[in-house]
Design an enzyme around this catalytic site. Structure first.
Site, mmCIF file in Angstrom:
data_model
loop_
_atom_site.group_PDB
_atom_site.id
_atom_site.type_symbol
_atom_site.label_atom_id
_atom_site.label_comp_id
_atom_site.label_asym_id
_atom_site.label_seq_id
_atom_site.Cartn_x
_atom_site.Cartn_y
_atom_site.Cartn_z
ATOM 1 N N HIS A 155 -10.691 0.711 -3.099
ATOM 2 C CA HIS A 155 -11.999 0.781 -2.510
ATOM 3 C C HIS A 155 -13.117 1.198 -3.522
ATOM 4 O O HIS A 155 -12.827 1.934 -4.300
ATOM 5 C CB HIS A 155 -11.995 1.627 -1.486
ATOM 6 C CG HIS A 155 -11.385 1.187 -0.229
ATOM 7 N ND1 HIS A 155 -11.470 -0.077 0.367
ATOM 8 C CD2 HIS A 155 -10.235 1.922 0.428
ATOM 9 C CE1 HIS A 155 -10.428 -0.190 1.395
ATOM 10 N NE2 HIS A 155 -9.653 0.911 1.654
ATOM 11 N N ASP B 156 -4.635 -0.880 -1.685
ATOM 12 C CA ASP B 156 -6.065 -0.507 -1.446
ATOM 13 C C ASP B 156 -6.777 -0.071 -2.293
ATOM 14 O O ASP B 156 -6.346 0.758 -3.322
ATOM 15 C CB ASP B 156 -6.082 0.370 -0.320
ATOM 16 C CG ASP B 156 -6.576 0.082 0.995
ATOM 17 O OD1 ASP B 156 -6.252 -1.356 1.397
ATOM 18 O OD2 ASP B 156 -6.667 0.770 1.992
ATOM 19 N N LYS C 34 -7.000 -4.787 -3.010
ATOM 20 C CA LYS C 34 -7.826 -5.409 -2.028
ATOM 21 C C LYS C 34 -8.658 -4.236 -1.550
ATOM 22 O O LYS C 34 -8.558 -3.243 -1.608
ATOM 23 C CB LYS C 34 -6.888 -5.831 -0.712
ATOM 24 C CG LYS C 34 -5.801 -4.468 -0.091
ATOM 25 C CD LYS C 34 -4.987 -5.024 0.919
ATOM 26 C CE LYS C 34 -4.126 -3.943 1.594
ATOM 27 N NZ LYS C 34 -4.741 -3.107 2.228
ATOM 28 N N ASP D 247 0.849 -1.331 -0.034
ATOM 29 C CA ASP D 247 0.135 0.176 -0.205
ATOM 30 C C ASP D 247 0.902 1.243 0.037
ATOM 31 O O ASP D 247 0.420 2.343 0.725
ATOM 32 C CB ASP D 247 -0.888 0.130 1.007
ATOM 33 C CG ASP D 247 -2.118 -1.058 1.049
ATOM 34 O OD1 ASP D 247 -2.025 -2.088 0.076
ATOM 35 O OD2 ASP D 247 -2.673 -1.072 2.137
ATOM 36 N N CYS E 274 -1.941 -2.167 7.943
ATOM 37 C CA CYS E 274 -1.823 -3.027 6.876
ATOM 38 C C CYS E 274 -0.608 -4.058 6.822
ATOM 39 O O CYS E 274 -0.611 -5.024 6.570
ATOM 40 C CB CYS E 274 -2.091 -2.411 5.655
ATOM 41 S SG CYS E 274 -3.702 -1.755 5.391
ATOM 42 N N HIS F 136 -15.796 1.033 6.569
ATOM 43 C CA HIS F 136 -14.527 1.674 6.531
ATOM 44 C C HIS F 136 -14.420 2.903 6.141
ATOM 45 O O HIS F 136 -13.501 3.570 6.768
ATOM 46 C CB HIS F 136 -14.020 0.778 5.563
ATOM 47 C CG HIS F 136 -12.492 0.942 5.488
ATOM 48 N ND1 HIS F 136 -11.536 0.520 6.473
ATOM 49 C CD2 HIS F 136 -11.456 1.014 4.426
ATOM 50 C CE1 HIS F 136 -10.486 0.819 6.230
ATOM 51 N NE2 HIS F 136 -10.147 1.037 4.928
ATOM 52 N N HIS G 230 -10.594 7.191 0.924
ATOM 53 C CA HIS G 230 -9.068 6.983 0.440
ATOM 54 C C HIS G 230 -9.047 6.002 -0.366
ATOM 55 O O HIS G 230 -9.805 5.093 -0.454
ATOM 56 C CB HIS G 230 -8.061 6.645 1.741
ATOM 57 C CG HIS G 230 -8.343 5.581 2.379
ATOM 58 N ND1 HIS G 230 -9.245 5.433 3.409
ATOM 59 C CD2 HIS G 230 -7.942 4.286 2.164
ATOM 60 C CE1 HIS G 230 -9.435 4.235 3.805
ATOM 61 N NE2 HIS G 230 -8.708 3.552 3.138
#
Length: 200
Positions: free
Chosen positions: A56, A54, A110, A10, A152, A62, A79
């Protein structure tokens, strides 16, 4: 025979200075890691390189709801929205990754619809789980770098150790959010989870 993977967790614009969820030292660490990845001796330690991001789409709680203040424990500012500039890997580091031709590079995404702190909750562009891919490549040991040490990076390391990989966090190539939590991890927390720590 042992086979080693480097997992870079990340290192994205939203997690570095100027991003929506910035971690102090992120850009400097990205630059140090990029330099290491241009070093043949460093890259030569590894048989596989993994990057996680990440990514999303709709991660539910979250993201703090509109008008609500995140608690920075389980809810966070928006984010790393899939496809956004903030979700990109830092360019200097991504260029170094793209320049690697001697070992396979696996890109893992992810958190599409969940928090997903661990890289092992992610999938490749072909929807292959990271654990399955590492096992199919014969990986036995992983080194872990990235952001953030106390979230993470920690969860990726714990999941790696739980899956039976020899697991090491590279302290020089990881930055965290809470200094006390990071210090506790390095003092004993990682060891208690079966995770080693090395400087580089």
């Amino acid at each position: 025979m042992r086979s080693n993977a480097l997992i870079v967790v990340d290192v994205q614009y939203d997690f570095c200075e100027g991003g929506s969820l910035a971690v102090v030292g992120g850009l400097g660490m990205a630059s140090r890691l990029a330099a290491a990845l241009r070093d043949e001796a460093f890259v030569g330690r590894y048989d596989v390189l993994v990057t996680t991001q990440d990514w999303h789409i709709d991660p539910g709680a979250h993201f703090a709801a509109a008008g609500q203040v995140p608690d920075f424990q389980t809810s966070w500012p928006v984010h790393c929205v899939a496809g956004s500039d903030g979700a990109r890997i830092i360019a200097e580091l991504d260029d170094a990754v793209a320049g690697i031709e001697t070992i396979p590079v696996i890109r893992v995404f992810k958190g599409h619809y969940s928090a997903a702190y661990s890289g092992f909750e992610g999938v490749t562009g072909d929807d292959e789980r990271l654990l399955d891919r590492l096992r199919s490549d014969g990986v036995t040991d992983v080194d872990i770098a990235g952001i953030a040490t106390d979230y993470c990076v920690k969860q990726t390391a714990i999941h790696a150790a739980d899956a039976g990989f020899g697991t090491t966090v590279l302290q020089d190539f990881a930055v965290g959010i809470d200094d006390a939590d990071v210090a506790a991890l390095y003092a004993s927390g990682f060891a208690a989870a079966g995770v080693s720590v090395r400087h580089r």
